[in-house]
Design a protein around this motif. Structure first.
Motif, PDB file in Angstrom:
ATOM      1  N   VAL A 125       0.924  -1.198  -0.042  1.00  0.00           N
ATOM      2  CA  VAL A 125      -0.113   0.037   0.016  1.00  0.00           C
ATOM      3  C   VAL A 125       0.919   1.227   0.095  1.00  0.00           C
ATOM      4  O   VAL A 125       1.946   1.250   0.851  1.00  0.00           O
ATOM      5  N   GLY A 126       0.523   2.288  -0.859  1.00  0.00           N
ATOM      6  CA  GLY A 126       1.340   3.327  -0.813  1.00  0.00           C
ATOM      7  C   GLY A 126       1.576   3.787  -2.240  1.00  0.00           C
ATOM      8  O   GLY A 126       1.114   3.345  -3.169  1.00  0.00           O
ATOM      9  N   ASP A 184       3.883   0.372  10.430  1.00  0.00           N
ATOM     10  CA  ASP A 184       2.645   0.583  10.994  1.00  0.00           C
ATOM     11  C   ASP A 184       2.002  -0.495  12.112  1.00  0.00           C
ATOM     12  O   ASP A 184       1.092  -0.743  12.452  1.00  0.00           O
ATOM     13  N   GLY A 185       3.271  -1.206  12.601  1.00  0.00           N
ATOM     14  CA  GLY A 185       2.954  -2.216  13.850  1.00  0.00           C
ATOM     15  C   GLY A 185       2.012  -3.277  13.563  1.00  0.00           C
ATOM     16  O   GLY A 185       1.477  -3.911  14.524  1.00  0.00           O
ATOM     17  N   ASP A 186       1.884  -3.899  12.247  1.00  0.00           N
ATOM     18  CA  ASP A 186       1.030  -5.044  12.060  1.00  0.00           C
ATOM     19  C   ASP A 186       1.812  -6.181  11.849  1.00  0.00           C
ATOM     20  O   ASP A 186       1.442  -7.411  11.695  1.00  0.00           O
ATOM     21  N   GLY A 187       3.086  -6.191  12.333  1.00  0.00           N
ATOM     22  CA  GLY A 187       4.080  -7.357  12.233  1.00  0.00           C
ATOM     23  C   GLY A 187       4.592  -7.797  10.983  1.00  0.00           C
ATOM     24  O   GLY A 187       5.255  -8.927  10.941  1.00  0.00           O
ATOM     25  N   LEU A 196      11.671   4.572   1.208  1.00  0.00           N
ATOM     26  CA  LEU A 196      12.623   5.251   0.282  1.00  0.00           C
ATOM     27  C   LEU A 196      12.888   6.621   0.796  1.00  0.00           C
ATOM     28  O   LEU A 196      11.660   7.314   0.972  1.00  0.00           O
ATOM     29  N   LEU A 197      14.005   7.183   0.360  1.00  0.00           N
ATOM     30  CA  LEU A 197      14.403   8.524   0.366  1.00  0.00           C
ATOM     31  C   LEU A 197      14.582   9.068  -1.118  1.00  0.00           C
ATOM     32  O   LEU A 197      15.498   8.481  -1.804  1.00  0.00           O
ATOM     33  N   ALA A 198      13.478   9.889  -1.459  1.00  0.00           N
ATOM     34  CA  ALA A 198      13.877  10.422  -2.959  1.00  0.00           C
ATOM     35  C   ALA A 198      13.691  11.833  -2.913  1.00  0.00           C
ATOM     36  O   ALA A 198      12.441  12.420  -2.413  1.00  0.00           O
ATOM     37  N   HIS A 199      14.427  12.674  -3.564  1.00  0.00           N
ATOM     38  CA  HIS A 199      14.395  14.089  -3.956  1.00  0.00           C
ATOM     39  C   HIS A 199      14.157  14.547  -2.389  1.00  0.00           C
ATOM     40  O   HIS A 199      15.045  14.598  -1.438  1.00  0.00           O
ATOM     41  N   ASP A 200      13.055  15.280  -2.167  1.00  0.00           N
ATOM     42  CA  ASP A 200      13.008  15.984  -0.939  1.00  0.00           C
ATOM     43  C   ASP A 200      11.806  15.206   0.073  1.00  0.00           C
ATOM     44  O   ASP A 200      11.239  15.983   0.829  1.00  0.00           O
ATOM     45  N   ARG A 201      11.406  14.222  -0.209  1.00  0.00           N
ATOM     46  CA  ARG A 201      10.499  13.691   0.509  1.00  0.00           C
ATOM     47  C   ARG A 201      10.847  12.051   1.050  1.00  0.00           C
ATOM     48  O   ARG A 201      11.551  11.386   0.295  1.00  0.00           O
ATOM     49  N   ILE A 229       6.977   5.987   1.945  1.00  0.00           N
ATOM     50  CA  ILE A 229       6.721   4.758   2.850  1.00  0.00           C
ATOM     51  C   ILE A 229       5.709   3.602   1.982  1.00  0.00           C
ATOM     52  O   ILE A 229       4.697   4.086   1.697  1.00  0.00           O
ATOM     53  N   TYR A 230       6.154   2.296   1.951  1.00  0.00           N
ATOM     54  CA  TYR A 230       5.386   1.391   1.231  1.00  0.00           C
ATOM     55  C   TYR A 230       5.054   0.384   2.342  1.00  0.00           C
ATOM     56  O   TYR A 230       5.904  -0.518   2.787  1.00  0.00           O
ATOM     57  N   LEU A 231       3.721   0.232   2.684  1.00  0.00           N
ATOM     58  CA  LEU A 231       3.355  -0.793   3.684  1.00  0.00           C
ATOM     59  C   LEU A 231       2.918  -2.018   3.184  1.00  0.00           C
ATOM     60  O   LEU A 231       2.128  -2.184   1.989  1.00  0.00           O
TER      61      LEU A 231
END
Length: 704
Positions: A37-38, A682-685, A691-696, A699-701
């Protein structure tokens, strides 16, 4: 050419190019196992870097943290459903490095911050500052954390430029190790248990396309063993991973096509890894004074040989004590500007002593083997500037000294006695490094041989005939172009002899009663040697040869068997037998090369890139389909995005490609995304990735 034929050829070429650039299809059943997700995007600002994940607030969920240097702060990003929240963490000024680790053992991550002056500060989860700042002493920029001493609390490894040290008991009474030297511009540092002994080890990549992996075993008591050198073809990056059965492994991006491979540590590999001790502040290619022998008097076997290596500009002796199958190094005081060191029994008490010559201090000193090793050497009487020493086999010290006008002489000195002039040597245009004192000639008494830089070998007998001759004998021919490291003592038919190596041949010889060379044997080295550089006798008809041009060390046997081992492309100056192994010594450090089986890495799986343009650059491990088997997520700069490689019982299989940006029109690899981290955000185990990309931060859950 016929128009139809041209069309057919063009279509064939296009099909070939398409086959080269189009990845093979992913089996649907494999791809269906993975989903994310993301991305959840959090815009921070330009110039952010140093991405890490950690549980800052103790809620069981990891935060993504980066340095926002332009605003002198850290920024933590939390995943909340399909949204993100951002928390700014002030650092009270410039930040040079940071880490997240539980140094108090209370189950909560502390924030470790290094300021621009190299001072480490601990911040508790509630924001309070902990203990007083700790000066790391090397301006550390990189921090690795983990429990090095088994007390349940995190320790830290501090990385500087070409240096490393570690600190234990950080929140109590910090214990700082000595500062060790590592390869400059080394990268891909990780603390992980790569050998499966439940103790954290250190791994990194050294510059260069060969002999480029460095492994250092942790002892579990807050210390590490020596660096092991392993060669992986054109190694780009290495990081910790696991096999399907949970065995620790190292994943690598390697080779011209940037394949991904898994390697496991084996204790009994076909070829043992080389051991490496780097030296600080190397002085170009200048040979360092050294001596070998049973200097700790533990009476071990032939391989139990210690090494004393002097760093003249630091007025210190590096003592390499052979202990438990490796060298333990410690630093001892000695004279400043030592130009020569020798080992032998000066006072005939049955144990080896050390002797030092310092032209800078105009002194000869000796360290008695009966006294503690850390005791400062005792001065002996000498005349003029001593430049080289040897221990007389009959007791006492042989000293080659010279005047300011470079008029040289050979003296004999002993504790409590005045110097005795043996031979006048005439003018020496340069100072030798070592003296060889042995019965290597046919004249009466002992012979002394030495190499004059730029001129070659000189020999002198110390008996009655030599005193009448009044100078050292000039040696002709091949011996005029020798370097110090090209000359060594050896044995021939039960007699001492000299061994000299040239680019095309190796000779064993003695000195006749007229001071001339008498060649005993000559060989051209083993087949396939491009350039004979250094050589030594192992005994029993076995010999060692170093080929600097091909960077290989060859051992020969009387039965004609050869064993060739690759060595790093360092400019070694001396080759010394060490039991059944070899020591290579140079200004950059000491390399021990064992022959035969021993600890090493073994490749167990390989993933070939899906296209010839795939550009794997960075990777991390994690279970991304929640099946209990570790997978890999790889940044592919050509995508540009990430590729997920599924861990299977057979190795690795490409399972998912996730573009982050559209490919640029030029077709060149992109520089974004540039950093990657994994963990449960997200604490779901389940394991997610960031990823760090450009200025942001993206997060891929992992989907449930």
């Amino acid at each position: 050419m016929d128009a139809k034929l041209r069309v057919v050829l063009c279509l064939c070429c296009a099909a070939t190019l398409l086959a080269q650039t189009a990845p093979p299809p992913i089996p649907p059943e494999l791809r269906a196992r993975f989903g994310f997700v993301g991305p959840l995007a959090a815009k921070i600002g330009d110039g952010i870097g140093n991405l890490r994940v950690g549980d800052l607030d103790g809620d069981g969920k990891l935060e993504a943290v980066v340095v926002d240097a332009r605003r002198a702060r850290l920024v933590a990003v939390r995943a909340k459903g399909t949204e993100t929240s951002i928390e700014a963490i002030p650092t009270d000024g410039q930040i040079a490095g940071y880490a997240l680790a539980d140094v108090h053992g209370d189950g909560k991550a502390d924030l470790l911050v290094v300021d621009g002056r190299g001072r480490l500060t601990i911040r508790r989860p509630n924001g309070e500052k902990g203990e007083a700042p700790l000066d790391l002493g090397l301006g550390g920029r990189g921090l690795l954390t983990g429990d090095l001493d088994g007390d349940g609390k995190a320790d830290v490894v501090v990385l500087g430029r070409g240096t490393v040290r570690w600190v234990t008991k950080i929140a109590e009474k910090p214990l700082l190790s000595s500062i060790d030297t590592i390869d400059e511009n080394a990268r891909s540092f990780y603390l992980c248990d790569f050998d499966g002994d439940k103790k954290l080890d250190l791994v990194c990549v050294a510059p260069g396309t060969a002999m480029n992996l460095r492994l250092r075993h942790g002892r579990g008591d807050g210390t590490f063993g020596p660096w092991h050198i392993v060669g992986i073809d054109n190694l780009h990056h290495v990081f910790p991973a696991k096999l399907a059965d949970g065995t620790p492994a190292l994943a690598s991006i390697e080779g011209a096509n940037r394949r991904v491979a898994l390697h496991v540590f084996v204790k009994d590999g076909v070829e043992a890894a080389r051991e490496w001790w780097a030296l600080p502040e190397s002085q170009g290619n200048k040979a360092l004074p050294f001596a070998v022998g049973d200097l700790d008097h533990d009476g071990g076997e032939d391989s139990d040989v210690d090494l004393a290596l002097v760093q003249p500009e630091r007025a210190q002796l590096l003592f390499f004590e052979w202990k438990d199958g490796t060298f333990a190094m410690r630093t001892l005081p000695t004279l400043a500007g030592v130009a020569s060191v020798a080992a032998g029994d000066v006072d005939r008490d049955g144990v080896l002593d050390l002797v030092f010559a310092s032209p800078e201090e105009e002194a000869v000193s000796w360290k008695s083997g009966a006294l503690p090793l850390d005791q400062f050497p005792t001065q002996l009487a000498c005349v003029d500037k001593p430049v080289a020493v040897a221990v007389d086999p009959n007791g006492g010290v042989l000293v080659l000294a010279r005047t300011e006008k470079r008029e040289a002489h050979l003296d004999r000195v002993a504790p409590g006695q005045d110097p005795v002039r043996l031979v006048d040597l005439g003018r020496l245009p340069a100072d030798p490094v070592r003296l060889f004192a042995a019965d290597i000639g046919d004249a009466e008494g002992l012979e002394v041989a030495f190499v004059v830089p730029g001129e070659g070998l000189r020999t002198v007998a110390t008996g009655t005939v030599a005193k009448k001759a009044g100078k050292a004998a000039e040696t002709a021919g091949f011996a005029k172009k020798l370097d110090d490291g090209s000359l060594a003592l050896c044995a021939y038919e039960g007699q001492p002899a000299l061994l000299a190596v040239r680019e095309r041949f190796v000779r064993r010889f003695r000195i006749d009663d007229k001071g001339q060379v008498r060649v005993l044997t000559q060989d051209n080295g083993p087949a396939g040697m491009t350039e004979l550089s250094l050589a030594a006798d192992l005994g029993g008809g076995r010999r060692l040869y170093l080929d600097k041009k091909e960077n290989k060390l060859v051992r020969t046997s009387p039965d004609g068997a050869l064993q060739s081992i690759e060595v790093p492309p360092f400019d070694f100056t001396h080759l010394i037998p060490h039991g059944d192994a070899a020591l290579l010594i140079g200004a950059r450090g000491v390399l021990r090369v064992p022959f035969g089986r021993g600890p090493s890495l073994r490749q167990v799986a390989v993933h070939q890139p899906p296209t010839d343009r795939t550009h794997y650059w960075h990777g991390e491990s994690g279970d991304f389909d929640n099946d209990g088997i570790a997978d890999l997520v790889m940044i592919d700069r050509q995508l540009p995005g990430v590729q997920v490689l599924a861990g299977t019982k057979d190795g690795l299989a490409r399972a998912l490609a996730i573009p982050v940006f559209e490919a640029g029109p030029g077709g060149e690899p992109e520089n974004e995304p540039r950093e990657l981290a994994t963990g449960d955000l997200d604490g779901d185990g389940r394991c997610d990735f960031v990823l760090l990309a450009h200025d942001r931060i993206l997060i891929y859950l992992q989907e449930k």
